[in-house]
Enzyme design. Structure first.
Site, PDB file in Angstrom:
ATOM      1  N   ASP A  14      -7.519  -4.688   5.609  1.00 43.54           N
ATOM      2  CA  ASP A  14      -6.974  -5.859   4.908  1.00 43.54           C
ATOM      3  C   ASP A  14      -5.511  -5.593   4.521  1.00 43.54           C
ATOM      4  OD1 ASP A  14      -7.697  -3.895   3.012  1.00 43.54           O
ATOM      5  OD2 ASP A  14      -8.083  -5.373   1.433  1.00 43.54           O
ATOM      6  N   HIS A 247      -5.094   5.701  -0.664  1.00 38.96           N
ATOM      7  CA  HIS A 247      -6.541   5.413  -0.550  1.00 38.96           C
ATOM      8  C   HIS A 247      -6.995   5.370   0.910  1.00 38.96           C
ATOM      9  CE1 HIS A 247      -6.862   4.282  -4.801  1.00 38.96           C
ATOM     10  NE2 HIS A 247      -5.871   3.426  -4.649  1.00 38.96           N
TER      11      HIS A 247
HETATM   12  C1  BDR Z   1      -8.639  -0.132  -1.913  1.00 37.50           C
HETATM   13  O1  BDR Z   1      -8.366  -1.473  -2.320  1.00 37.50           O
HETATM   14  C2  BDR Z   1      -7.244  -1.990  -1.647  1.00 37.50           C
HETATM   15  O2  BDR Z   1      -6.393  -2.598  -2.545  1.00 37.50           O
HETATM   16  C3  BDR Z   1      -6.585  -0.810  -0.971  1.00 37.50           C
HETATM   17  O3  BDR Z   1      -5.985  -1.209   0.246  1.00 37.50           O
HETATM   18  C4  BDR Z   1      -7.724   0.146  -0.740  1.00 37.50           C
HETATM   19  O4  BDR Z   1      -8.408  -0.146   0.457  1.00 37.50           O
HETATM   20  C5  BDR Z   1      -8.432   0.797  -3.093  1.00 37.50           C
HETATM   21  O5  BDR Z   1      -9.336   0.486  -4.108  1.00 37.50           O
HETATM   22 CA    CA Z   2      -7.374  -1.632   2.147  1.00 36.31          CA
END
Ligand code: BDR
Ligand code: CA
Length: 322
Positions: A14, A247
């Site tokens: 995403d 992340h």
């Molecule tokens: C996750 O949430 C999204 O905002 C980031 O891309 C990552 O996949 C972190 O909690």
């Molecule tokens: Ca993400």
């Protein structure tokens, strides 16, 4: 030199600032073979995340097909986009030019996932770094794919090991919170799952010094990584985090070298009702439907090093080509 053939990967994403870094990393590492990019709502609406995925593929020189996926969770309204973190355009307000972008696959993301798994039974790993809606749709449409996939590696959740149990609520991580019912379907299906959650990803910081060093060492790609992460870094700074939280990069690192992580095994589930909706938890009394590997520790320096060196090598290759 490794004689193993590269791991076949579908990247469900995403984009998203950290998704962008993860995609660059995935493309850069010779141990991974990107079969397809599938998009999902999350860090922005589906039109925006898909436009971003197309832009990033073009920018990074990725020719893998791109398939658009779910615009909303299975059974709920979509949560507001996290504009404060990923900017109004999902890429930290980094200017995305209105150029001619690579085409989309005629089939949707769930069908793309099914087709890729069925074309190479036992060989395809899905790296999922957004809400799990596409994966839930895919394994509902064709349940056998959960037996035929090699593994699902997902960035999501938190299991009480690190300081934080959630980043959108005190109990829930964003990717799980954005579609808890989809997460429940995915976690109950019989594919092997590895989970790279907040317990480890909040430790995976690209410091500002390291990001700056990339602008020196990794040409246009290093400059892009620095620029695209500024808004995101500022947003995290307000939460006391000084640097860029990797992340989604951590999920890609796991696919490359799971020796970087400490892993605990056991069944896991997710709350879909009540005040802790989106919370992931251990299910100590249940046997897992297939192996469940939950990351509970990480060699942060090793991971950041792997990321930076892959980016530096990739930029040298692409600059040599141009
Ligand atoms: C996750 O949430 C999204 O905002 C980031 O891309 C990552 O996949 C972190 O909690
Ligand atoms: Ca993400």
């Amino acid at each position: 030199m490794s004689l193993q053939s590269p791991l076949k990967v579908v990247f469900d994403t995403d984009p998203g600032v950290d998704d962008a870094l993860a995609l660059a990393f995935l493309h850069a590492h010779p141990g991974l073979d990107l079969l397809a990019v599938t998009t999902v709502f999350g860090n922005a609406d589906i039109e925006t995340t898909t436009r971003n995925a197309r832009y990033l593929c073009q920018r990074f020189g990725i020719s893998a097909p791109i398939a658009q996926g779910a615009a909303k969770p299975l059974h709920r309204a979509r949560n507001p986009s996290p504009v404060a973190i990923h900017g109004g355009n999902g890429l930290g307000d980094y200017p995305v030019p209105d150029l001619r972008l690579p085409p989309l696959q005629p089939r949707d993301a769930a069908d793309e996932i099914i087709a890729r798994i069925r074309a190479a039974p036992g060989a395809v790993t899905i790296i999922a770094v957004g809400p799990l809606t596409n994966l839930a749709l895919a394994c509902t449409r064709d349940p056998e794919i959960a037996i035929l996939a090699r593994e699902v590696i997902l960035m999501g959740g938190a299991f009480g090991v690190g300081k934080h149990a959630g980043n959108v609520t005190p109990h829930a991580e964003a990717n799980i919170f954005n579609d808890p019912e989809a997460a429940a379907i995915v976690l109950a299906a019989p594919w092997p799952i590895s989970i790279v959650g907040l317990d480890v990803t909040l430790d995976c910081l690209l410091t500002n010094e390291a990001a700056e060093a990339l602008t020196e060492r990794a040409g246009w790609l290093g400059r892009f990584i620095f620029d695209v992460t500024r808004h995101y870094v500022e947003a995290y700074r307000a939460d006391g985090v000084d640097g860029c939280c990797l992340h989604d990069v951590a999920a890609v690192a796991y696919a490359i070298d799971r020796g970087l992580f400490r892993i605990r095994h056991g069944a896991v589930g997710v709350d879909t009702i009540g005040p802790q909706t989106g919370r992931t938890r251990w299910l100590p009394d249940e046997p897992p439907p297939a192996p469940r590997n939950v990351c509970v520790g990480v060699d942060r320096d090793g991971l950041v090093d792997l990321f930076c060196e892959s980016i530096v090598r990739q930029s040298a290759l692409t600059e040599a080509e141009t």
